[in-house]
Design a protein around this motif. Structure first.
Motif, short mmCIF file in Angstrom:
data_model
loop_
_atom_site.label_atom_id
_atom_site.label_comp_id
_atom_site.label_asym_id
_atom_site.label_seq_id
_atom_site.Cartn_x
_atom_site.Cartn_y
_atom_site.Cartn_z
N ASN A 48 0.74 -1.16 -0.27
CA ASN A 48 0.02 -0.04 0.11
C ASN A 48 0.98 1.28 -0.10
OD1 ASN A 48 -2.44 -1.60 2.26
ND2 ASN A 48 -2.54 -1.25 -0.21
N LYS A 49 1.82 1.21 1.01
CA LYS A 49 2.71 2.42 0.92
C LYS A 49 3.64 2.72 -0.29
CE LYS A 49 6.61 -0.27 2.78
NZ LYS A 49 7.66 -0.45 3.89
N ALA A 50 3.66 1.88 -1.40
CA ALA A 50 4.27 2.07 -2.42
C ALA A 50 3.39 2.36 -3.76
CB ALA A 50 5.16 1.20 -2.86
N TRP A 51 2.20 2.33 -3.38
CA TRP A 51 0.85 2.17 -4.54
C TRP A 51 1.05 3.67 -5.04
CZ3 TRP A 51 -0.94 -1.04 -7.47
CH2 TRP A 51 -1.89 -1.07 -8.19
N GLY A 52 0.99 4.54 -4.36
CA GLY A 52 1.10 6.02 -4.83
C GLY A 52 1.94 6.19 -5.80
N GLU A 53 3.15 5.67 -5.59
CA GLU A 53 4.62 5.85 -6.40
C GLU A 53 4.27 5.09 -7.93
OE1 GLU A 53 7.65 4.64 -4.43
OE2 GLU A 53 7.57 5.80 -2.49
N VAL A 54 3.58 4.04 -7.73
CA VAL A 54 3.18 3.43 -8.75
C VAL A 54 2.09 4.01 -9.57
CG1 VAL A 54 2.05 1.28 -9.79
CG2 VAL A 54 3.56 0.87 -7.66
N ILE A 55 1.35 4.56 -9.25
CA ILE A 55 0.06 5.55 -9.99
C ILE A 55 1.12 6.83 -10.68
CG2 ILE A 55 -1.85 6.87 -9.53
CD1 ILE A 55 -2.63 5.06 -7.38
N ALA A 56 1.82 7.21 -9.90
CA ALA A 56 2.41 8.53 -10.61
C ALA A 56 3.45 8.05 -11.35
CB ALA A 56 2.89 9.46 -9.34
N SER A 57 4.21 6.85 -11.49
CA SER A 57 5.15 6.53 -12.35
C SER A 57 5.11 6.68 -13.76
CB SER A 57 5.72 5.09 -11.84
OG SER A 57 6.81 4.52 -12.57
N GLU A 58 5.90 7.42 -14.40
CA GLU A 58 5.79 7.35 -16.02
C GLU A 58 6.78 6.24 -16.72
OE1 GLU A 58 6.31 11.35 -17.41
OE2 GLU A 58 4.42 12.00 -16.42
#
Length: 217
Positions: free
Chosen positions: A105-115
């Motif tokens: 969960n804590k890394a999910w935001g980074e995955v969403i924002a990753s290009e």
């Protein structure tokens, strides 16, 4: 082949009598402790699987597969009604099954924002929230979910006959697992009710359970 709840109750009561246990267990308590015993073995074996990759015969009894469709607009997918734990998820794309990677969960935001490393149908990802899976890409399509379902809660139902509680199969619910697991579940049940087990075979199961559980702490 399952284990009849009345047979289980007769068995554990016989052990209690054998060791002169003075514990008086009401029917609601019996049903609760019987369910807790199987859940404790379920969780212990699942933790062993996560640690070693070895799945016990007991745990495999509850492993099921479901073919599901996440919401195409959100990528969300509610857990199945009998869901307990995830074993693995695969998607189907371009004629092949592909593993879907779990992201904390804590890394999910980074995955969403990753290009640079954005999830795709070739390399899909998912995370788990309280009541649902969330997938990327959102239009992942069909997913094959392997999960452990919750064991059915056993129920010993009864009728009152001559002021005595008499087993009534109507409304009763049996255990689902095979008779081979009777001693191990009974051993944990007897521990839960504070029964001082002397029987060698049951003691071996109880000791093994305790040792394996402690080794995971």
């Amino acid at each position: 082949m399952s284990v009849n709840i009345n047979s289980f109750r007769i068995f554990v009561q016989a052990v209690q009598n054998k060791v002169n246990s003075g514990n008086s267990i009401t029917v609601p308590q019996f049903n609760s402790f019987a369910n807790q015993a199987q859940l404790m073995i379920f969780e212990k074996d699942r933790n062993i699987f996560l640690k070693t990759g070895d799945m016990s015969d007991f745990l495999s009894w509850f492993l099921v597969n479901a073919v599901l469709n996440p919401n195409i607009n959100t990528g969300y997918l509610p857990y199945p009604a009998d869901y307990q734990h995830t074993a693995g998820i695969r998607s189907y794309y371009n004629g092949k099954e592909r593993p879907v990677e779990l992201v904390e969960n804590k890394a999910w935001g980074e995955v969403i924002a990753s290009e640079l490393m954005a999830p795709s149908k070739i390399f899909p990802k998912y995370t788990e929230f309280a009541n649902e899976y969330r997938f990327l890409p959102r239009d992942i399509g069909i997913v094959m979910l392997d999960y452990w379902r919750e064991p059915v809660k056993p129920i010993w139902n009864y009728s009152i006959v001559n002021n005595r509680e008499v087993y009534n199969p109507t409304g009763s619910v049996d255990f689902e697992w095979a008779p081979a697991f009777l001693n191990s579940v009974a051993a944990v049940y007897l521990q839960l009710i504070g029964c001082n087990i002397k029987d060698k075979e049951l003691s071996a199961f109880a000791n093994q359970y305790s040792q394996e559980s402690n080794s995971l702490l």
